[in-house]
Design an enzyme around this catalytic site. Structure first.
Site, PDB file in Angstrom:
ATOM      1  N   SER A 130       0.845  -1.196   0.000  1.00  0.00           N
ATOM      2  CA  SER A 130       0.000   0.000   0.000  1.00  0.00           C
ATOM      3  C   SER A 130       0.874   1.237   0.000  1.00  0.00           C
ATOM      4  O   SER A 130       1.990   1.224   0.538  1.00  0.00           O
ATOM      5  CB  SER A 130      -0.899   0.014   1.250  1.00  0.00           C
ATOM      6  OG  SER A 130      -1.577   1.252   1.378  1.00  0.00           O
ATOM      7  N   TYR A 142      -1.668  -0.767  10.241  1.00  0.00           N
ATOM      8  CA  TYR A 142      -1.722  -1.080   8.814  1.00  0.00           C
ATOM      9  C   TYR A 142      -0.440  -0.651   8.100  1.00  0.00           C
ATOM     10  O   TYR A 142       0.159  -1.439   7.355  1.00  0.00           O
ATOM     11  CB  TYR A 142      -2.934  -0.383   8.206  1.00  0.00           C
ATOM     12  CG  TYR A 142      -3.147  -0.663   6.740  1.00  0.00           C
ATOM     13  CD1 TYR A 142      -3.598  -1.912   6.314  1.00  0.00           C
ATOM     14  CD2 TYR A 142      -2.935   0.320   5.780  1.00  0.00           C
ATOM     15  CE1 TYR A 142      -3.822  -2.169   4.969  1.00  0.00           C
ATOM     16  CE2 TYR A 142      -3.157   0.074   4.428  1.00  0.00           C
ATOM     17  CZ  TYR A 142      -3.597  -1.171   4.033  1.00  0.00           C
ATOM     18  OH  TYR A 142      -3.815  -1.423   2.699  1.00  0.00           O
TER      19      TYR A 142
END
Length: 241
Positions: A130, A142
């Site tokens: 990401s 995350y």
């Protein structure tokens, strides 16, 4: 199952994973989909395996079954979860949950498919990371996990290069998945702020990520390894990478 080449894709029931599955099937491959939830409709040339990949025992069991029946030389570690929170509100339970899916499961899947890849002296591994790996507010767990996935990608690339196995990562920016659109509805101020940060001035489409994944999985992509391709509309340009 048919005689087509098999690709294992985790989290391929929806979103980016589904777009990757559909692209690979269109390219003539058979896709084995590991997901906690079933797709709306199982595609032709798709084998769906329902599994919670955060459960190590269950994941290893289905991997042992699948790899005993099929030679898998391509793997896409796509499944991921998010536990949004600032540092003050991030719990170790959140971190462990995110790491178990985003990193640990990827390692377990690689371990399972390596024997076939080494025997064939050929393999393609693509990890879906990401843009958040470069830093994003309220994404402590995350972003940490996705940064870890980049470290895993580079290390695996070095370890496996002599076996003819390439390992690369893709870092999507804002992509128009169901999850993204539910959190960022069109016309909302927060959505507009995101658009304002994208040089191309739009949200990306899952198919655009799938195109890069398919390219990196191609047999002809044999001289690219240990790299991160950001599919982000230019958001990462000028940022430390």
């Amino acid at each position: 199952m048919d005689s087509k080449e098999c690709v294992l894709v985790t989290g391929a029931s929806r979103g980016i994973g589904r777009a990757i599955l559909e692209r690979l099937i269109a390219d003539g491959m058979h896709v084995i989909n590991f997901d906690k939830e079933s797709p709306v409709k199982i595609a032709e040339h798709e084998t769906f395996v329902q599994v919670d990949i955060s459960d190590e025992k269950a994941l290893r069991a289905v991997l042992a079954d699948v790899t005993s029946k099929h030679s898998i030389n391509r793997l896409v570690n796509n499944a991921g979860i998010v536990r949004p929170a600032t540092i003050e509100n991030t719990t170790i339970a959140d971190l462990q949950a995110v790491m178990s899916v985003n990193v640990a499961a990827a390692i377990i899947c690689v371990q399972a498919v390596l024997p076939a890849m080494k025997a064939a002296h050929f393999g393609r591994i693509v990890n879906i990371a990401s843009r958040a790996a470069l830093g994003k507010e309220e994404r402590i767990s995350y972003a940490t996990s996705k940064a870890g996935l980049l470290g895993l990608t580079r290390t695996l690339a070095l370890e496996l290069a002599s076996n003819g196995i390439t390992v690369n990562a893709i870092g999507p920016g804002p992509i128009a998945t169901e999850l993204f659109q539910s959190a960022n509805p069109p016309g909302a101020p927060a959505t507009q702020r995101i658009l304002d940060r994208v040089p191309l001035g739009r949200i990306g489409q899952p198919e655009e990520v799938a195109h890069i994944a398919a390219s990196l999985l191609d047999q002809r992509a044999g001289y690219t390894t240990g790299q991160v391709v950001y599919v982000c509309g230019g958001m990462t340009v000028g940022l430390s990478q």
